[in-house]
Write a protein that holds these residues in place. Structure first.
Motif, PDB file in Angstrom:
ATOM      1  N   PHE A 101      50.957  -0.168  25.280  1.00 22.90           N
ATOM      2  CA  PHE A 101      51.234  -0.747  23.966  1.00 22.90           C
ATOM      3  C   PHE A 101      50.358  -1.934  23.599  1.00 22.90           C
ATOM      4  O   PHE A 101      50.515  -2.481  22.510  1.00 22.90           O
ATOM      5  CB  PHE A 101      52.704  -1.174  23.905  1.00 22.90           C
ATOM      6  CG  PHE A 101      53.660  -0.020  24.072  1.00 22.90           C
ATOM      7  CD1 PHE A 101      53.823   0.915  23.069  1.00 22.90           C
ATOM      8  CD2 PHE A 101      54.371   0.124  25.246  1.00 22.90           C
ATOM      9  CE1 PHE A 101      54.691   1.983  23.232  1.00 22.90           C
ATOM     10  CE2 PHE A 101      55.243   1.185  25.415  1.00 22.90           C
ATOM     11  CZ  PHE A 101      55.403   2.125  24.403  1.00 22.90           C
ATOM     12  N   THR A 110      57.356 -10.142  31.255  1.00 25.00           N
ATOM     13  CA  THR A 110      55.964 -10.068  30.818  1.00 25.00           C
ATOM     14  C   THR A 110      55.215 -11.383  30.983  1.00 25.00           C
ATOM     15  O   THR A 110      54.017 -11.437  30.684  1.00 25.00           O
ATOM     16  CB  THR A 110      55.895  -9.640  29.337  1.00 25.00           C
ATOM     17  OG1 THR A 110      56.530 -10.641  28.527  1.00 25.00           O
ATOM     18  CG2 THR A 110      56.595  -8.306  29.137  1.00 25.00           C
ATOM     19  N   ARG A 153      53.888  -1.000  30.344  1.00 24.44           N
ATOM     20  CA  ARG A 153      54.040  -1.463  28.963  1.00 24.44           C
ATOM     21  C   ARG A 153      52.750  -2.072  28.437  1.00 24.44           C
ATOM     22  O   ARG A 153      52.341  -1.795  27.302  1.00 24.44           O
ATOM     23  CB  ARG A 153      55.171  -2.482  28.901  1.00 24.44           C
ATOM     24  CG  ARG A 153      55.387  -3.091  27.524  1.00 24.44           C
ATOM     25  CD  ARG A 153      56.488  -4.125  27.576  1.00 24.44           C
ATOM     26  NE  ARG A 153      56.618  -4.822  26.305  1.00 24.44           N
ATOM     27  CZ  ARG A 153      57.455  -5.829  26.085  1.00 24.44           C
ATOM     28  NH1 ARG A 153      58.234  -6.245  27.063  1.00 24.44           N
ATOM     29  NH2 ARG A 153      57.512  -6.404  24.910  1.00 24.44           N
ATOM     30  N   LYS A 200      49.535   6.778  21.025  1.00 26.66           N
ATOM     31  CA  LYS A 200      50.267   6.600  22.283  1.00 26.66           C
ATOM     32  C   LYS A 200      50.309   7.871  23.114  1.00 26.66           C
ATOM     33  O   LYS A 200      50.340   7.815  24.344  1.00 26.66           O
ATOM     34  CB  LYS A 200      51.685   6.106  21.986  1.00 26.66           C
ATOM     35  CG  LYS A 200      51.713   4.777  21.230  1.00 26.66           C
ATOM     36  CD  LYS A 200      50.798   3.752  21.889  1.00 26.66           C
ATOM     37  CE  LYS A 200      50.641   2.506  21.039  1.00 26.66           C
ATOM     38  NZ  LYS A 200      49.603   1.606  21.563  1.00 26.66           N
ATOM     39  N   PRO A 231      57.028  -1.666  35.623  1.00 29.40           N
ATOM     40  CA  PRO A 231      57.351  -1.402  34.204  1.00 29.40           C
ATOM     41  C   PRO A 231      56.516  -2.241  33.248  1.00 29.40           C
ATOM     42  O   PRO A 231      56.087  -1.761  32.191  1.00 29.40           O
ATOM     43  CB  PRO A 231      58.843  -1.750  34.110  1.00 29.40           C
ATOM     44  CG  PRO A 231      59.360  -1.614  35.502  1.00 29.40           C
ATOM     45  CD  PRO A 231      58.242  -2.070  36.373  1.00 29.40           C
ATOM     46  N   THR A 232      56.273  -3.503  33.608  1.00 26.54           N
ATOM     47  CA  THR A 232      55.478  -4.367  32.741  1.00 26.54           C
ATOM     48  C   THR A 232      54.038  -3.889  32.653  1.00 26.54           C
ATOM     49  O   THR A 232      53.427  -3.908  31.574  1.00 26.54           O
ATOM     50  CB  THR A 232      55.513  -5.811  33.265  1.00 26.54           C
ATOM     51  OG1 THR A 232      56.869  -6.252  33.335  1.00 26.54           O
ATOM     52  CG2 THR A 232      54.729  -6.736  32.365  1.00 26.54           C
TER      53      THR A 232
END
Length: 333
Positions: A172, A115, A168, A178, A164-165
């Motif tokens: 989030f 991240t 995320r 969500k 993926p980051t």
């Protein structure tokens, strides 16, 4: 025929959907929360008003375009126009999907913190290299599949490092529901992918290979610009929270002093440290290791405060700042 591949994918997708429908456990108990159509619409409205979500959805959607357009139109390019057999076409797709898998495995194995903005920005040149290969290779030394496959592999590896980051961050980095965020993100991604595939098909049949790859290049550049906006918005969130924290501490100290009670020196050190750190962030930003130093300083004073059985008298602010600053930090006034 290559159309059979899409038929097989559709059948497998239907089987997967049927299996989820019959065996997926229910996570929401019916009757606990009454259904409200206006509430659902309000949630979607709040999601699409959130700047972090908008930048994240735009980044992900634009990043999909070079890959999705290649996956959708490559059968026509390689089989119908390039003359490759079905087996040869299948082998040309193996490096592309392998690049995404290798990128994800590399991040899981060797990257401690995916991240970090520095790591995310290091993946962008890899993507740009792949997109440049698509254009320059087919412009200077045209080939049926070499430059298209090679450039797409580089791009797939670069985007696989941060996919993926990005998901995320988008899901989030907000306090919205969500389920609504995930549904909204899928709506945006699928809509953009469908439109881009139709645009890529039209460019191929009406312009050829170079305009087709120029669409991917334009989408990649736009995705990098949206990525900059996403990281900027995420960086502003902790600063906004940090701006309020020292004000809350100061208000607590003022009320405590007005009531005639002594002020804990550890509390004052914590407030001073947060104010100085906040001032650095607003003035121009600080590096992550300097933020960690202040965080450790605050934690150390909190630990001392818990161990003390009594409070300590108020100390002068200048003397307290000298005692609580890091030995390697310059004195900040």
């Amino acid at each position: 025929h290559w159309k059979v591949l899409f038929g097989i994918i559709a059948v497998m997708g239907f089987i997967a959907w049927l299996g989820l429908l019959l065996n997926m456990p229910e996570t929401v108990r019916r009757g606990d929360v009454p259904f409200s159509a206006s509430g659902v619409l309000r949630d979607f409205r709040d999601v699409f008003r959130n700047r972090v979500f908008l930048f994240g959805a735009a980044t992900l959607s634009l990043s999909y375009i070079p890959l999705m357009s290649w996956v959708a139109v490559s059968p026509v390019i390689l089989i119908d126009d390039g003359g490759l057999t079905t087996a040869e076409f299948a082998w040309t797709q193996v490096p592309v999907f392998s690049a995404v898998i290798i990128a994800n495995l590399s991040v899981a194995r060797w990257v401690k913190d995916p991240t970090r903005p520095r790591f995310i920005w290091r993946a962008v040149p890899i993507q740009m290299t792949g997109l440049a290969t698509l254009i320059l290779g087919n412009l200077l030394w045209p080939h049926v599949w070499l430059w298209s496959v090679l450039g797409t592999c580089f791009y797939a590896f670069g985007i696989g490092l941060i996919f993926p980051t990005l998901f995320r961050f988008t899901l989030f980095s907000n306090d919205l529901p969500k389920g609504t965020v995930s549904a909204s993100l899928n709506i945006v991604i699928l809509s953009v992918s469908a439109l881009s595939i139709e645009a890529a098909r039209w460019l191929w049949f009406n312009g050829g290979r170079l305009p087709f790859h120029l669409l991917g290049m334009a989408a990649g550049i736009a995705a990098a610009c949206c990525l900059a906006g996403l990281l900027s918005r995420i960086r502003q969130q902790p600063e906004a929270a940090l701006a309020q924290e020292p004000l809350d501490l100061a208000e607590r100290h003022r009320r405590h002093a007005a009531a005639g009670g002594p002020v804990d020196g550890a509390d004052q050190a914590e407030s001073l440290g947060l104010q100085i750190r906040h001032g650095e962030l607003i003035d121009g930003g600080v590096e992550e290791h300097r933020e960690d130093r202040w965080r450790r300083t605050v934690d150390r004073h909190r630990h001392r405060r818990r161990r003390r059985a009594r409070t300590v008298p108020v100390q002068p602010v200048a003397r307290l700042a000298v005692e609580t600053r890091s030995p390697r930090e310059p004195f900040l006034t």
